[in-house]
Design an enzyme around this catalytic site. Structure first.
Site, PDB file in Angstrom:
ATOM      1  N   ASP A   1       7.446   8.187   5.354  1.00  0.00           N
ATOM      2  CA  ASP A   1       8.024   8.155   4.017  1.00  0.00           C
ATOM      3  C   ASP A   1       8.600   9.549   3.757  1.00  0.00           C
ATOM      4  OD1 ASP A   1       7.877   8.087   0.827  1.00  0.00           O
ATOM      5  OD2 ASP A   1       7.668   6.031   1.507  1.00  0.00           O
TER       6      ASP A   1
ATOM      7  N   ALA B   1       0.857  -1.179   0.000  1.00  0.00           N
ATOM      8  CA  ALA B   1       0.000   0.000   0.000  1.00  0.00           C
ATOM      9  C   ALA B   1       0.897   1.234   0.000  1.00  0.00           C
ATOM     10  CB  ALA B   1      -0.924   0.010   1.215  1.00  0.00           C
ATOM     11  N   LYS B   2       0.315   2.390  -0.193  1.00  0.00           N
ATOM     12  CA  LYS B   2       1.059   3.648  -0.116  1.00  0.00           C
ATOM     13  C   LYS B   2       0.075   4.783   0.097  1.00  0.00           C
ATOM     14  CE  LYS B   2       5.465   4.759  -0.334  1.00  0.00           C
ATOM     15  NZ  LYS B   2       6.519   3.954   0.321  1.00  0.00           N
ATOM     16  N   GLY B   3       0.548   5.832   0.741  1.00  0.00           N
ATOM     17  CA  GLY B   3      -0.276   7.012   0.959  1.00  0.00           C
ATOM     18  C   GLY B   3       0.494   8.273   0.634  1.00  0.00           C
TER      19      GLY B   3
END
Length: 469
Positions: free
Chosen positions: A158, A117-119
């Protein structure tokens, strides 16, 4: 490396698997096997869920802003969704989706029990006050709370975020979910907030380890204990031979590092303090400047300066203040320097067809995500250069995130030495697997090899879970 290139590479790996005996033990009929692989490729090229929202932020001056924010959940066949949240003006839906796919592949490659996943939030954190960043962080959790959690989707820091921002997010998650387990809802927390010691340094340490293990462990072992000549990769073998001879003669290996944040500064420190092989860090850069000193930069002094000022020195006066000597150049100049090793620790798409012919480093290590395009990767490999890809090199953070998440479930804490030793041990196993396979094949890049290993695991899981009917 853009989303379209990532998906195309997945297609190419799946196409090659059709010509091999992959899954033959489970599916004897070739036509049925091809159908299953086509289905797997379709699943892994597409994303489970893309969530977009606009965060409403009240600025200090009274103005209201609406800021785009994203959470992309690519695939969870190998475990709960896992991936960082970045605050950057480069954030877009396509970028976040590409990074989510890379997280799925990275976790599969390293055998971690997570999906991808990533945001992201489309902001430059330098332009916001601490109160405004706190509000953005809490609003992000509010918008995506239904899709987050320790057994659903576990974010981490991140680009542009850190343990302070993650602590704010954990606090908001706890407020929204009273009485529920929350310590494992995010990783990359401060140690005081049940985080793991060593998490901040882990990605930089792992990035440098991917290179130094190749040169000083894997290559040394093959050179001394096997009779193989590795003719399939003679150019890359010669590159390692050249570097090995350099340090054997006590001639320092030159290193340049693009990006001097959490990843780049730690990778530079690892090179600067490396006791196994002598290195000289001759250049570092950030988004404003490249600093060059052919005699070697004092990385410890640079870290002290950047911890205080949040950037590298940009003027002669600032260099004097830091008690440093260096030439001041443009940020992009670091890419084309004469150096042995170039470590990427900034952002995507740094080496493309436009500048690939100007790259002079022998070894390129992707501490950042997707800094080298597929076309540049192929071109540089043909020139004998070694490109250690992102999903192999920069996995230190997610290895330690796993230990932090695990620590929250078993309610015991690991020491920093235990965490970094476990991370290093696990990563070395993956390095060996990749290097063994890459150096005994002729056709493909190391990135292709990594994708192949990762996709073989993912497709096997999809098949065993009955997801390919």
């Amino acid at each position: 490396m853009e989303r379209s290139q990532t998906k195309k590479l997945i297609e190419e790996v799946v196409a090659e698997l059709k010509d091999q005996d992959f899954l033959k033990m489970d599916i004897t009929d070739k036509k049925e096997r091809e159908t299953v692989l086509n289905s797997a490729g379709e699943i892994l090229k597409t994303t489970d869920k893309i969530i977009k929202s606009y965060i409403r932020v009240s600025r200090e001056g009274g103005m209201i802003e609406r800021i785009p924010a994203y959470r992309v959940q690519h695939n969870n066949i190998s475990g709960f969704y896992k991936g960082g949240i970045r605050f950057s003006e480069e954030v877009s839906e396509s970028e976040v989706e590409n990074l989510a796919i890379l997280m799925t592949l990275k976790n599969a490659l390293h055998g971690l029990p997570f999906g991808g996943a990533k945001g992201g939030v489309h902001v430059n954190p330098r332009n916001y006050t601490e109160r405004e960043l706190n509000l953005i962080s809490k609003k992000y959790v509010q918008r995506f709370a239904l899709n987050l959690g320790p057994t659903q989707d576990i974010p981490a820091p991140d680009l542009g975020t850190n343990d302070k921002i993650i602590d704010w997010m954990v606090g908001e998650y706890k407020t929204i979910n009273p009485g529920q387990a929350y310590t494992g809802s995010f990783t990359g927390k401060s140690v005081e907030n049940n985080g793991a010691t060593g998490r901040r340094e882990s990605t930089g340490i792992g990035t440098f380890l991917s290179y130094i293990y190749l040169l000083n462990a894997w290559f040394l072992d093959k050179k001394e204990n096997t009779s193989m000549e590795y003719k399939e990769r003679s150019k890359q073998w010669n590159t390692l031979e050249k570097l090995y001879n350099k340090f054997k003669e006590a001639d320092p290996i030159e290193v340049a590092v693009q990006g001097f944040g959490n990843v780049g500064s730690i990778a530079a420190l690892e090179a600067y303090n490396c006791s196994e092989v002598k290195h000289r860090v001759t250049a570092v850069s950030d988004q404003f400047v490249t600093l060059i000193n052919k005699e070697g930069l004092n990385i410890e002094k640079l870290v002290v300066y950047t911890d205080k000022h949040k950037r590298l020195p940009q003027t002669s006066q600032q260099l004097k203040e830091a008690n440093l000597e260096a030439e001041i150049n443009k940020p992009q100049d670091i890419l084309t320097l004469h150096t042995d090793v170039l470590i990427f620790a900034a952002i995507e798409d740094q080496v493309t067809k436009e500048n690939m012919k100007d790259i002079k480093a022998d070894v390129l290590v992707e501490g950042a995500n997707a800094p080298v395009s597929v076309e540049a990767d192929l071109f540089l490999q043909e020139k004998g250069k070694i490109i250690v890809p992102d999903i192999l090199a920069n996995a230190g953070g997610v290895h330690v995130s796993y230990l932090e998440w695990k620590q929250s479930r078993v309610t015991e804490s690991y020491s920093k030495d235990e965490i970094l030793q476990e991370m290093s041990s696990q990563m070395k196993e993956t390095f060996k697997k990749v290097y063994d396979e890459y150096f005994t094949t002729r056709e493909h890049t190391m990135r292709f090899t990594c994708y192949s290993i990762a996709l073989r695991r993912l497709i096997t899981l999809l098949h065993r879970h009955g997801k390919l009917f």
